[in-house]
Write a protein that holds these residues in place. Sequence first.
Motif, mmCIF file in Angstrom:
data_model
loop_
_atom_site.group_PDB
_atom_site.id
_atom_site.type_symbol
_atom_site.label_atom_id
_atom_site.label_comp_id
_atom_site.label_asym_id
_atom_site.label_seq_id
_atom_site.Cartn_x
_atom_site.Cartn_y
_atom_site.Cartn_z
ATOM 1 N N LEU A 6 0.810 -1.200 0.000
ATOM 2 C CA LEU A 6 0.000 0.000 0.000
ATOM 3 C C LEU A 6 0.852 1.263 0.000
ATOM 4 O O LEU A 6 0.468 2.280 -0.572
ATOM 5 C CB LEU A 6 -0.939 -0.020 1.206
ATOM 6 C CG LEU A 6 -2.012 -1.108 1.118
ATOM 7 C CD1 LEU A 6 -2.878 -1.099 2.359
ATOM 8 C CD2 LEU A 6 -2.854 -0.938 -0.124
ATOM 9 N N ASN A 10 0.592 4.129 -3.049
ATOM 10 C CA ASN A 10 0.389 5.537 -2.800
ATOM 11 C C ASN A 10 1.553 6.400 -3.270
ATOM 12 O O ASN A 10 1.424 7.619 -3.379
ATOM 13 C CB ASN A 10 0.128 5.777 -1.313
ATOM 14 C CG ASN A 10 -1.284 5.381 -0.926
ATOM 15 O OD1 ASN A 10 -2.239 6.087 -1.246
ATOM 16 N ND2 ASN A 10 -1.424 4.248 -0.289
ATOM 17 N N GLN A 92 -7.951 6.249 -6.348
ATOM 18 C CA GLN A 92 -7.646 5.075 -5.527
ATOM 19 C C GLN A 92 -8.412 5.136 -4.212
ATOM 20 O O GLN A 92 -8.335 6.133 -3.495
ATOM 21 C CB GLN A 92 -6.154 5.010 -5.228
ATOM 22 C CG GLN A 92 -5.284 5.008 -6.464
ATOM 23 C CD GLN A 92 -3.817 4.942 -6.089
ATOM 24 O OE1 GLN A 92 -3.382 4.003 -5.427
ATOM 25 N NE2 GLN A 92 -3.042 5.920 -6.514
ATOM 26 N N LYS A 93 -9.119 4.079 -3.892
ATOM 27 C CA LYS A 93 -9.876 4.008 -2.649
ATOM 28 C C LYS A 93 -9.597 2.668 -1.982
ATOM 29 O O LYS A 93 -9.488 1.634 -2.653
ATOM 30 C CB LYS A 93 -11.377 4.116 -2.916
ATOM 31 C CG LYS A 93 -11.825 5.397 -3.590
ATOM 32 C CD LYS A 93 -11.930 6.537 -2.604
ATOM 33 C CE LYS A 93 -12.557 7.758 -3.269
ATOM 34 N NZ LYS A 93 -12.648 8.895 -2.331
ATOM 35 N N MET A 94 -9.501 2.682 -0.641
ATOM 36 C CA MET A 94 -9.354 1.442 0.091
ATOM 37 C C MET A 94 -10.504 1.295 1.067
ATOM 38 O O MET A 94 -10.863 2.250 1.763
ATOM 39 C CB MET A 94 -8.029 1.382 0.847
ATOM 40 C CG MET A 94 -7.758 0.011 1.445
ATOM 41 S SD MET A 94 -6.106 -0.145 2.176
ATOM 42 C CE MET A 94 -6.379 0.704 3.731
ATOM 43 N N THR A 127 -3.324 -0.674 10.448
ATOM 44 C CA THR A 127 -3.185 0.203 9.296
ATOM 45 C C THR A 127 -3.374 1.638 9.762
ATOM 46 O O THR A 127 -4.138 1.906 10.695
ATOM 47 C CB THR A 127 -4.207 -0.122 8.195
ATOM 48 O OG1 THR A 127 -4.027 0.795 7.108
ATOM 49 C CG2 THR A 127 -5.632 -0.015 8.693
ATOM 50 N N ALA A 130 -7.653 3.690 6.308
ATOM 51 C CA ALA A 130 -8.560 2.906 5.469
ATOM 52 C C ALA A 130 -9.926 3.561 5.562
ATOM 53 O O ALA A 130 -10.217 4.282 6.519
ATOM 54 C CB ALA A 130 -8.639 1.449 5.921
ATOM 55 N N ASN A 142 -9.148 -6.038 3.380
ATOM 56 C CA ASN A 142 -9.375 -4.750 2.741
ATOM 57 C C ASN A 142 -9.389 -4.891 1.227
ATOM 58 O O ASN A 142 -8.784 -5.811 0.669
ATOM 59 C CB ASN A 142 -8.303 -3.734 3.146
ATOM 60 C CG ASN A 142 -6.944 -4.057 2.588
ATOM 61 O OD1 ASN A 142 -6.229 -4.899 3.119
ATOM 62 N ND2 ASN A 142 -6.566 -3.393 1.507
ATOM 63 N N SER A 143 -10.091 -3.992 0.588
ATOM 64 C CA SER A 143 -10.142 -3.952 -0.880
ATOM 65 C C SER A 143 -9.608 -2.617 -1.355
ATOM 66 O O SER A 143 -10.023 -1.567 -0.866
ATOM 67 C CB SER A 143 -11.565 -4.142 -1.392
ATOM 68 O OG SER A 143 -12.036 -5.437 -1.116
ATOM 69 N N HIS A 144 -8.681 -2.670 -2.315
ATOM 70 C CA HIS A 144 -8.137 -1.467 -2.935
ATOM 71 C C HIS A 144 -8.728 -1.392 -4.340
ATOM 72 O O HIS A 144 -8.561 -2.304 -5.148
ATOM 73 C CB HIS A 144 -6.613 -1.562 -3.003
ATOM 74 C CG HIS A 144 -5.955 -0.241 -3.178
ATOM 75 N ND1 HIS A 144 -5.357 0.445 -2.144
ATOM 76 C CD2 HIS A 144 -5.808 0.548 -4.274
ATOM 77 C CE1 HIS A 144 -4.866 1.591 -2.596
ATOM 78 N NE2 HIS A 144 -5.118 1.659 -3.882
ATOM 79 N N THR A 155 -9.187 -4.180 -9.100
ATOM 80 C CA THR A 155 -9.304 -4.271 -7.646
ATOM 81 C C THR A 155 -8.268 -5.246 -7.085
ATOM 82 O O THR A 155 -7.817 -6.161 -7.775
ATOM 83 C CB THR A 155 -10.700 -4.772 -7.226
ATOM 84 O OG1 THR A 155 -10.854 -6.156 -7.607
ATOM 85 C CG2 THR A 155 -11.803 -3.952 -7.873
ATOM 86 N N THR A 157 -7.976 -7.381 -3.333
ATOM 87 C CA THR A 157 -8.536 -7.675 -2.016
ATOM 88 C C THR A 157 -7.526 -8.496 -1.230
ATOM 89 O O THR A 157 -7.069 -9.542 -1.700
ATOM 90 C CB THR A 157 -9.864 -8.429 -2.130
ATOM 91 O OG1 THR A 157 -10.823 -7.592 -2.792
ATOM 92 C CG2 THR A 157 -10.393 -8.806 -0.759
#
Length: 257
Positions: A6, A10, A92-94, A127, A130, A142-144, A155, A157
Amino acid sequence: MTKNALEIMNDLDDEFVLSAMEEPKAKIRPFKKLRWTVAAACMAVLLAVPAVAQAMGLTLEFDSEVNAWKAETDGRFAEDEYSAEIRGITGQKMFIHESIDEAEKFIGIDFPKNAVLEEAEKRYVYTDFAEGVGEDGEIHCNSHVVGNEGHLMGTHTMAYFIVDKSTVEIIYSTVCEENPNENGGGFGVSFENEAASESYVNPNGREFKMVIEKDDYGNNSIYAFTDCDGILVTVSVNIHGEARAREILYKVLNAYK
């Protein structure tokens, strides 16, 4: 210094992440040498590297310039196969989930079934960021999700389990047909020293490509990759002793059909 998946996601250049919105950095420990790409991430420049292993839609290749193995799947999913909840995501979303089943419903794609993981204890990791988690929050899964200009790109996961008292990390990666890059679902393992790859076929006939990293203290990180109906599956174990690491890894791999 190595970075976890992650952190790397980023840190990607705007040039490579198709108009992705800037998000706070997230830190999920313990497998710090795992890397993945979504959208037009930096692995797109590696298309000229010849594949060294291929099985069931999976390609595993080694890039000597960055000293890293890269796994990719040729599987692609239509945008309307994903849940309506994530189709409109931009950037981008988590998101966090309490289970793989919850993540599966959120993404909208059926994940591979694994009887060992269904019975395994959940492992929670820290983390710093999130969706829905404050500072120093704990997550199990978690899913990105990455989108661009109103279209879903792909995606990832990730979930953690305790199998025979050791942590096993699972990642399910999907690529949307809207993703313009051949390796849009790519996932990589970065080593400070070159390692060899090998194949493993479980009792159900499913083939996995594996890479093993060993350090000077007897710790072994073993990564296994396969393609399950277009989904890139990554399973990893990091413990002391190769025989024990293989035993735990094979137990999980043998449960995939």
